[in-house]
Design an enzyme around this catalytic site. Sequence first.
Site, PDB file in Angstrom:
ATOM      1  N   ASP A  69      49.034 -69.614 -34.679  1.00 56.65           N
ATOM      2  CA  ASP A  69      48.621 -70.047 -36.011  1.00 56.65           C
ATOM      3  C   ASP A  69      47.496 -69.113 -36.414  1.00 56.65           C
ATOM      4  O   ASP A  69      46.373 -69.232 -35.908  1.00 56.65           O
ATOM      5  CB  ASP A  69      48.144 -71.509 -35.965  1.00 56.65           C
ATOM      6  N   ARG A 103      41.420 -57.630 -35.945  1.00 56.34           N
ATOM      7  CA  ARG A 103      40.191 -57.490 -35.136  1.00 56.34           C
ATOM      8  C   ARG A 103      40.464 -57.761 -33.670  1.00 56.34           C
ATOM      9  O   ARG A 103      39.981 -57.036 -32.790  1.00 56.34           O
ATOM     10  CB  ARG A 103      39.111 -58.448 -35.675  1.00 56.34           C
ATOM     11  N   TYR A 147      47.746 -66.259 -54.643  1.00 57.93           N
ATOM     12  CA  TYR A 147      48.599 -65.286 -53.959  1.00 57.93           C
ATOM     13  C   TYR A 147      48.204 -63.852 -54.348  1.00 57.93           C
ATOM     14  O   TYR A 147      48.072 -62.977 -53.491  1.00 57.93           O
ATOM     15  CB  TYR A 147      50.068 -65.569 -54.295  1.00 57.93           C
ATOM     16  N   LYS A 199      46.766 -60.932 -51.847  1.00 55.55           N
ATOM     17  CA  LYS A 199      47.451 -59.663 -51.592  1.00 55.55           C
ATOM     18  C   LYS A 199      46.621 -58.458 -52.070  1.00 55.55           C
ATOM     19  O   LYS A 199      46.712 -57.380 -51.488  1.00 55.55           O
ATOM     20  CB  LYS A 199      48.853 -59.685 -52.211  1.00 55.55           C
ATOM     21  N   VAL A 251      62.041 -60.322 -52.532  1.00 57.82           N
ATOM     22  CA  VAL A 251      62.815 -60.340 -51.287  1.00 57.82           C
ATOM     23  C   VAL A 251      63.321 -61.763 -51.090  1.00 57.82           C
ATOM     24  O   VAL A 251      62.543 -62.716 -51.177  1.00 57.82           O
ATOM     25  CB  VAL A 251      61.934 -59.976 -50.064  1.00 57.82           C
TER      26      VAL A 251
HETATM   27  C1  8X3 Z   1      56.328 -61.668 -53.128  1.00 55.89           C
HETATM   28  C2  8X3 Z   1      56.703 -60.934 -54.328  1.00 55.89           C
HETATM   29  O1  8X3 Z   1      56.978 -61.002 -56.817  1.00 55.89           O
HETATM   30  O2  8X3 Z   1      56.747 -63.145 -55.754  1.00 55.89           O
HETATM   31  O3  8X3 Z   1      55.368 -60.980 -52.411  1.00 55.89           O
HETATM   32  O4  8X3 Z   1      54.846 -61.714 -55.971  1.00 55.89           O
HETATM   33  S1  8X3 Z   1      56.276 -61.743 -55.776  1.00 55.89           S
END
Ligand code: 8X3
Length: 250
Positions: free
Chosen positions: A56, A117, A147, A151, A180
């Site tokens: 995890d 790390r 999100y 990222k 994807v």
């Molecule tokens: C996933 C792609 O387009 O949903 O990393 O941000 S998106």
Amino acid sequence: MAALAGRTAIVTGASSGIGAATAVALAEAGARVAVGARRTERLSDLGQNFVSHTLDVRDPASCERFVEAVTRELGAIDILVNGAGLALGRDPFTESTERDEEVVLETNVQGLIRMTRLCLPHLRDGGHVVNLGSVAGRQAYPNAALYVTSKFAVRGFTYALREDLLGRPIRITTVDPGLVETDFSLVRFRGDEEKARQVYEGVEPLTPPDIAECVLFAVTRPPHVNVDEIVVKALTQSSATRIVRAGQGD
Ligand code: 8X3
């Protein structure tokens, strides 16, 4: 001889999707691969050829135990693929919750940093860290603040790590996919199958093996070649939200 014969690898988030496909691709290329995920029962779907342990990435003790167990079994590590990650919801940030913020940022950012790390001291010369980013880490889109933030952070960390390790024989790559088809959307929509299905409707999305091939390309270059970034999208998308779907225009 297989491209990765004699090499060892760790793949996080290997119970499904891109992580699982990457683990398989690395093993097929000859590497001994250790896989970790919270859902260990699904790790057994990968077959017998993997060293598998519970992991995890949000739990420091779990990460420490995992790295210790894997390095005891495999010795030094050549490749770390940070594949664990998720999104929760497609809602305006005004509807965000403490819990969602914690889960997404702990998994995608802190978990990735933590595993890096902990693995770095075990990385052999010539080693390689591959981070799974996203097009969401390159261009913001609506109703995905956590999100997108996570990222962007992954990309920032990848760049910063490269600065700090420059001069050492360690390669660092970020692989940033677009659409994807995995259970990513099912998780994002908290199990709502209809909403998840609509994400991939009328488009031919990328597949987990498409992304695994990108990882494999990066890690099989000659030692003096660092593939910094691979950005890969479905043919009919130019961004996370601009997608031409069959019969719809965009
Ligand atoms: C996933 C792609 O387009 O949903 O990393 O941000 S998106």
